[in-house]
Design an enzyme around this catalytic site. Structure first.
Site, PDB file in Angstrom:
ATOM      1  N   ASP A 181     140.581  55.547  43.757  1.00  0.00           N
ATOM      2  CA  ASP A 181     141.779  54.854  44.232  1.00  0.00           C
ATOM      3  C   ASP A 181     142.124  53.764  43.220  1.00  0.00           C
ATOM      4  OD1 ASP A 181     143.699  54.182  46.501  1.00  0.00           O
ATOM      5  OD2 ASP A 181     142.715  52.265  46.163  1.00  0.00           O
ATOM      6  N   GLU A 265     145.013  60.196  43.030  1.00  0.00           N
ATOM      7  CA  GLU A 265     146.293  60.343  43.702  1.00  0.00           C
ATOM      8  C   GLU A 265     147.438  60.426  42.697  1.00  0.00           C
ATOM      9  OE1 GLU A 265     146.972  56.665  45.952  1.00  0.00           O
ATOM     10  OE2 GLU A 265     145.710  55.847  44.382  1.00  0.00           O
ATOM     11  N   ASP A 347     140.452  50.580  50.263  1.00  0.00           N
ATOM     12  CA  ASP A 347     140.348  51.283  48.984  1.00  0.00           C
ATOM     13  C   ASP A 347     139.261  52.357  49.010  1.00  0.00           C
ATOM     14  OD1 ASP A 347     142.317  49.593  48.138  1.00  0.00           O
ATOM     15  OD2 ASP A 347     140.964  48.198  47.132  1.00  0.00           O
TER      16      ASP A 347
END
Ligand SMILES: [Zn+2]
Length: 379
Positions: A181, A265, A347
């Site tokens: 993340d 991501e 996170d």
């Protein structure tokens, strides 16, 4: 004390997989039966509760649902208790009215700690015996429960452990998959719980950039002083870029060396949503540079990167039970899942979801999967 869940892939044989599927079916049926009963009782003016419904199911299952006896009694019992939790959340206006569980989507059942045993990288399940796990339990503490679930035709066990605060797992060198993340408050967070703060001395250098730019604007065009100031500014920019690059190189190399499958991501969302402030462009550049380095190093070493598509809500899904929050404000750094009650670090939770996505995408196929895609080439 906080609750931590460790989700581990199960290495099960056909017989075990069949048992799990059956137990999930029983849990789903019990849940849906209880939800139906609850709604009917309520409409008839009654005051339904999960304990009464569990008793009722126990009294009728021998006749009406004899196949429920083939799996652990925890499967139907815990499912109805979870329905009770779902209603609690509904009445507290934290969640919508409970919905029926669906096959393939809600395939899971939960065991209480008196019903299973964990030893090294094995778990013992009633009626079934020992099942192998891909790794041993990461946390030390009192084991609370285990939820067995299916995703992309793979079976996982999520073991919840009560651990003392501050003992969140160190990096496990054997681990092959990781989720990453990227964020403003912590530059890089790994699903192992490790956090990398990112290059720090940037702030002081940035102040000097601003000062230099101001003095540059005061100098006459074409003057020697202006040229000198320009040179100084260029050098400073170069230094900042280098420092940032070094930190990113260190982080990416470390990650690539340690892990084989990496979930990350899509950056478009983050870039647009998360950064409003001065640091915006710097951070954006850092994110892209991080991804760029990760991609080419992965290509060099034959590692795989799975990019979640931009709609994958990595922050909003509880990594323990799969509960999805309707909304989660950006300032929420920690939250308690209303479904399973686990405390989640924003996170780390997002990173774990990305890891799980990467793992399930690897299993699904080569090429594209429904919610992840291969990054074939360096960006
Ligand atoms: Zn949860």
């Amino acid at each position: 004390m906080i609750l931590q869940a460790h989700k581990i892939t199960l290495k099960c044989n056909n017989k075990q997989a069949t048992y799990f599927a059956k137990a999930c079916g029983v849990a789903r049926q019990a849940y849906n039966w209880a939800l139906d009963e609850w709604t009917k009782e309520y409409q008839a003016g009654g005051k339904p509760n999960e304990m009464a419904l569990r008793k009722k199911l126990n009294s009728i299952k021998r006749e009406q649902f004899p196949w429920m006896l083939e799996v652990t009694k925890n499967a139907p019992q815990m499912a109805i208790m979870q329905l009770g939790e779902a209603f609690k959340n509904f009445f507290a206006k934290r969640a919508n009215y409970p919905r029926f569980r669906k096959k393939w989507i809600d395939d899971r059942f939960t065991l209480t700690n008196d019903q299973f045993l964990v030893k090294d990288s094995r778990i013992r399940i009633p009626h079934l015996g020992w099942v192998r796990m891909r790794e041993s339990l990461r946390f030390i503490g009192k084991i609370i429960s285990a939820t067995i679930s299916r995703a992309a035709n793979k079976w996982f066990v999520s073991i919840t452990v009560e651990v003392a605060q501050g003992t969140i797992a160190a990096v496990n060198e054997n681990q092959v998959a990781v989720g990453i993340d990227l964020g403003l408050s912590t530059f890089v967070t790994l699903s192992t719980g490790e956090k990398m703060p990112g290059p720090k001395p940037l702030k002081t250098l940035l102040c000097r950039v601003r000062r230099l730019s101001r003095s540059l604007s005061r100098k006459h065009k074409g003057s020697n002083n202006r040229k000198k100031a320009q040179m100084k500014l260029a050098k400073l920019h170069h230094r900042i870029a280098n420092r940032r690059c070094d930190a990113i190189h260190q982080a990416t190399t470390e990650i690539i060396n340690k892990f084989d499958v990496i979930g990350i991501e899509d950056l478009n969302v983050k870039g647009m949503v998360k950064n409003h402030k001065l640091s915006r462009s710097i951070c954006d550049m850092g994110f892209y540079e991080f991804r760029r380095q990760l991609s080419y190093k992965a290509a060099l070493k034959g590692k795989r990167i799975v990019v979640a598509d931009r709609w994958f809500p990595s922050s909003k899904i509880c990594c323990c039970c799969g509960h999805r929050m309707e909304s989660l404000s950006l300032s929420t750094r920690e939250w308690k899942c209303p479904c399973c009650g686990n405390f989640l670090d924003r996170d780390i939770n997002a990173a774990i979801n990305l890891e799980q996505l990467a793992v399930s995408s690897t299993v699904t196929a080569c090429g594209a999967s429904s919610n992840g895609q291969w990054l074939q080439q360096p960006l």
